[in-house]
Design an enzyme around this catalytic site. Structure first.
Site, PDB file in Angstrom:
ATOM      1  N   CYS A 310      59.969  84.642   8.421  1.00 25.02           N
ATOM      2  CA  CYS A 310      60.165  83.061   8.707  1.00 25.02           C
ATOM      3  C   CYS A 310      59.541  82.558   9.690  1.00 25.02           C
ATOM      4  O   CYS A 310      59.136  81.397   9.875  1.00 25.02           O
ATOM      5  CB  CYS A 310      61.616  82.847   8.607  1.00 25.02           C
ATOM      6  SG  CYS A 310      62.421  83.784   9.646  1.00 25.02           S
ATOM      7  N   HIS A 746      66.799  82.985  12.446  1.00 22.16           N
ATOM      8  CA  HIS A 746      66.100  82.327  11.380  1.00 22.16           C
ATOM      9  C   HIS A 746      65.521  81.127  11.765  1.00 22.16           C
ATOM     10  O   HIS A 746      65.687  80.320  12.548  1.00 22.16           O
ATOM     11  CB  HIS A 746      66.811  82.097  10.116  1.00 22.16           C
ATOM     12  CG  HIS A 746      66.194  81.740   8.912  1.00 22.16           C
ATOM     13  ND1 HIS A 746      65.372  82.304   8.163  1.00 22.16           N
ATOM     14  CD2 HIS A 746      66.294  80.664   8.126  1.00 22.16           C
ATOM     15  CE1 HIS A 746      64.903  81.946   7.334  1.00 22.16           C
ATOM     16  NE2 HIS A 746      65.359  80.682   6.957  1.00 22.16           N
TER      17      HIS A 746
END
Length: 792
Positions: A310, A746
């Protein structure tokens, strides 16, 4: 008529070392899931689309390889009733392609212009091997969930002290405190110590680490992770890595512990990491609980998570939303670059990603997922898998070549460097020029007031975020859970004031020989078109960099940076002699961004400079690892001493050193680059070359590199950016991170865009393959990790 090519000598099954590109085209994101399928060359295993773009035929015309295997795949439709089942184990249960897809294959010969029987000649073995071969995407899926944890010399050569029976009551709490969880047993002496509280969010006072510091015993096992089948968390403090112990059963029996009788009571480190990563969900719903409506179209294409990727997806979305990158790499009406190996060509892969993100060709709902009548689920797009680009970016890099989560800002710097080093034939221009500007540093002797100005070209700034904790009210009736720190908000202006503020440095003046020191201040000499800003919100907790949630207030309205413009040398200011200081350490110019990051973590400046010098002046992570390994060095706090052969980081290169390396068979560009990265040390430069085999080196003249540290700006530096005022900027995009560490959690991107059928601009959230209109951007802006400001 039978095909004459099926028995060709060049027709061979792929070896395990060969990459087989049988999922998507190497020059675009058309794939085997498209109606026309994908043609895989049966000679070099390049994947080419055979739709309107027909990159397969282009490959055949270039390579003269006649035979291809056409693969078409259709997904078995699934119904989405509830969120997918939560993953709780490290290894994902295998699911074959037969379970998920219907696949059809056929062989075509461009030479004969006809279909070919798959059972003829050498085809059966070759076709079967192609279909069974691993692809980039499959390898990424496997590695994402199955970390490779290996033994080390400390677990393999463990020497235990005299055996004894550790009574069960002595295994109940830490030997230095009363903590009863997160307990680690030293396999060398049997001591029980608590772990670090950063791991998994459970309590810990780092007494296991304290024991290691006192005894130098390196290997410990987490008692709560022991299972009857012999698995457990093993940690080597000497390596600072999770390890395996092939003799764990024997080593535990040495202390009277029968592993077959143990019951796993706590999550392993990897299980906690996976669960923590799954918890970092950015809001995909509105305040009333409805799922946000996906956005589709040109510029609204998501990127699949390849397993902890990510950080890459977020940075790519931000970069290709900028006109400089779009203009450089998005050419929908032009054929792809002529590359013998498209998957290994950076230009091809950057243009492939640009086309994928910007064209809208792949931005449509996932037709393989059907929501039930009672489900509120709105299908998102499948997303594109930039596996080939990720491979190229990480090739030869110690961190980015792994499947671990990485620092998005470090990835940005690395990618900008790769783009700059790649060719940009006329009339194209290096898109990184849009990021470049000049900072001017002013040194003034406190005693004689003489000054010196130095200009340095940069493509980013890393600003410190001041930390002011709010007072916490202790409630005696509350639970035992440790309250979370809260911080007072700060403004972007306050951070920039600190970044450009004056500071005192301890240097000896060459003009008056005063040791009173200098004042140093850095201001902008020019401004870029795009200003990349990294907000540093970290502090060291038990020597582990921990992210702090300090809110930085950044508005949506344009603002000016005119107040941070350098006025240059003024009339009446007396310049210092060219040699500013007599301290030998001054001949080394540390990587400023890395230096600031290390200092923000709490390391003393002299240690930071020494670590950067010892590790080639590359990045903060490498230097930090060096610091941890050399904490006990008796001269760790001694001033940096550099021999006359040192040329300084980023400074000129000794011609004799280049000749010495040339005699070893190392080309001049690679030698120049290696010497610059290692402060002129030939031995370390040779090691650097061998550890960076894919780096093409520095093709600039030596004088151009040396000029950076001259008293006046270089001609190249003076061209970077613009000195025109007003310098007005507006926030364009941000990379946000959730998690206590930049290497976990994330990343997502928020980008200001024009949304189809809406007036004006709005913020759009890019969360891997999901692309939606953002609802909580004001809150996310306060905690962004990287800001991109566009000059307006």
């Amino acid at each position: 008529m039978a095909c004459k090519h099926v028995d060709s000598a060049e027709l061979r099954a792929p070896t395990p070392a060969q990459s087989v590109y049988r999922e998507d085209c190497t020059q675009c994101f058309d794939s085997i899931d498209d109606p026309t399928g994908l043609n895989v060359c049966l000679y070099c295993f390049n994947g080419g689309c055979c739709s309107d773009r027909d990159h397969a035929r282009l490959h055949q015309q270039t390579s003269k390889h006649p035979l291809v295997l056409n693969i078409k795949r259709t997904r078995k439709r699934t119904k989405r009733d509830e969120p997918p089942q939560k993953i709780s184990k490290l290894a994902v249960a295998a699911e074959t392609e037969e379970d998920r897809y219907h696949t059809t294959t056929s062989v075509w010969c461009y030479g004969c212009d006809a279909d070919v029987d798959k059972s003829s000649g050498k085809l059966p073995a070759v076709v079967d091997a192609v279909l069974k071969a691993n692809t980039f995407a499959r390898q990424a899926e496997v590695q994402a969930w199955e970390q490779e944890i290996t033994p080390c010399e400390h677990t393999l050569c463990l020497e235990q002290e005299s055996a004894r029976q550790i009574e069960s009551q002595d295994l109940g709490h830490c030997s230095m405190c009363e903590l009863k969880e997160n307990l680690w047993l030293c396999l060398q002496c049997g001591n029980l110590g608590c772990g670090r509280n950063q791991f998994g969010g459970v309590g810990g006072n780092s007494h296991g680490l304290k024991h290691t510091e006192l005894t130098s015993h390196a290997v410990a096992v987490k008692l709560g992770s022991l299972t009857p089948d012999g698995t457990a968390d093993i940690y080597c403090y000497a390596c600072n890595e999770e390890r395996t112990d092939p003799e764990l059963v024997t080593h535990l029996a040495h202390w009277g512990i029968n592993i077959a009788e143990r019951e796993k009571t706590e999550k392993s480190l990897t299980e906690m990491q996976i669960e923590q990563n799954l918890k970092w969900e950015f809001s995909m719903t509105t305040e009333d609980g409805k799922e946000l409506k996906p956005i589709f179209g040109e510029g609204f294409t998501g990127l699949k998570n390849l397993g902890n990727s990510c950080y890459l997806a977020s940075v790519l979305q931000c970069l290709f939303s900028m006109s400089a990158f779009a203009a450089r790499y998005y050419h929908p009406k032009e054929p792809p670059p002529s590359a013998q190996l498209p998957a290994e060509d950076l230009e091809t892969q950057l243009r492939k990603v640009a086309d994928g993100i910007l064209s809208g060709r792949y931005s449509y709902p996932d037709t393989d997922v059907v929501a039930s009548e009672d489900s509120a689920y709105i299908p998102h797009q499948k997303g594109l898998a930039p596996a080939m680009l990720k491979h190229l970016i990480g090739r030869g890099h110690e961190e980015f070549s792994t499947m671990r989560q990485q620092d998005a800002f470090e990835l940005l710097l690395h990618l900008l460097k790769l783009v700059t080093r790649s060719p940009h034939p006329s009339p194209t221009q290096d898109p990184v020029n849009a990021f470049r500007f000049v900072m001017e540093q002013r040194l003034q002797c406190i005693s004689c007031n003489r000054v010196r100005y130095r200009s340095d070209e940069q493509d980013n700034v890393s600003i410190p975020v001041p930390v002011r904790r709010k007072l916490r009210v202790i409630n005696s009736d509350s639970s035992d859970e440790k309250p979370k720190d809260e911080f007072e908000p700060v403004t972007l202006k306050e951070c920039l004031d600190i970044f450009t503020g004056a500071e005192e440095v301890e240097l000896t003046c060459p003009a008056c020989n005063s040791k009173a020191g200098f004042t140093k201040r850095s201001l902008f000499k020019t401004f870029p078109d795009v200003l990349a800003v990294n907000a540093r919100r970290f502090e060291l907790v038990n020597w582990v960099p921990t992210k702090l949630d300090v809110p930085v207030v950044v508005g949506d309205d344009p603002f000016t940076l005119d107040a941070y413009m350098s006025s240059g040398q003024q009339d009446g200011e007396d310049p210092l002699p060219e040699e500013v200081v007599t301290d030998p350490a001054s001949h080394f110019s540390p990587n400023q961004a890395a230096l600031e990051q290390l200092e923000a973590m709490g390391f003393p400046r002299v240690r930071c400079e020494k670590a950067l010098h010892a590790t080639g002046n590359t990045d903060a992570d490498t230097a930090m690892n060096w610091l941890f390994a050399h904490m006990e060095d008796p001269d760790i706090d001694a001033p940096l001493q550099i021999t006359a052969s040192g040329s300084g980081g980023g400074g000129g290169v000794n011609a004799e050193s280049v000749k010495t390396m040339a005699a070893m068979g190392i080309g001049a560009p690679q030698a120049r680059k290696a010497l610059k990265e290692t402060a002129g040390d030939v031995n370390r430069a040779v090691d650097w070359v061998f550890s960076h085999p894919d780096d093409q080196g520095d093709f600039e003249d030596d004088d151009a590199g040396a000029a950076v540290s001259s008293p006046t700006p270089t001609e190249g530096a003076s061209r970077a950016g613009s000195s025109d005022l007003p310098a007005k900027f507006r926030l364009q995009s941000i990379v946000c991170h959730k998690g206590a560490s930049i290497h976990a959690g994330h990343y997502v991107a928020f980008i200001r865009k024009h949304i189809p059928d809406e007036s004006g601009e709005a913020w759009v959230l890019f969360n891997d393959e999901k692309v939606v209109k953002a609802v909580d951007v004001e809150e996310m802006k306060k905690f962004a990790y990287v800001y991109f400001f566009r000059r307006v």
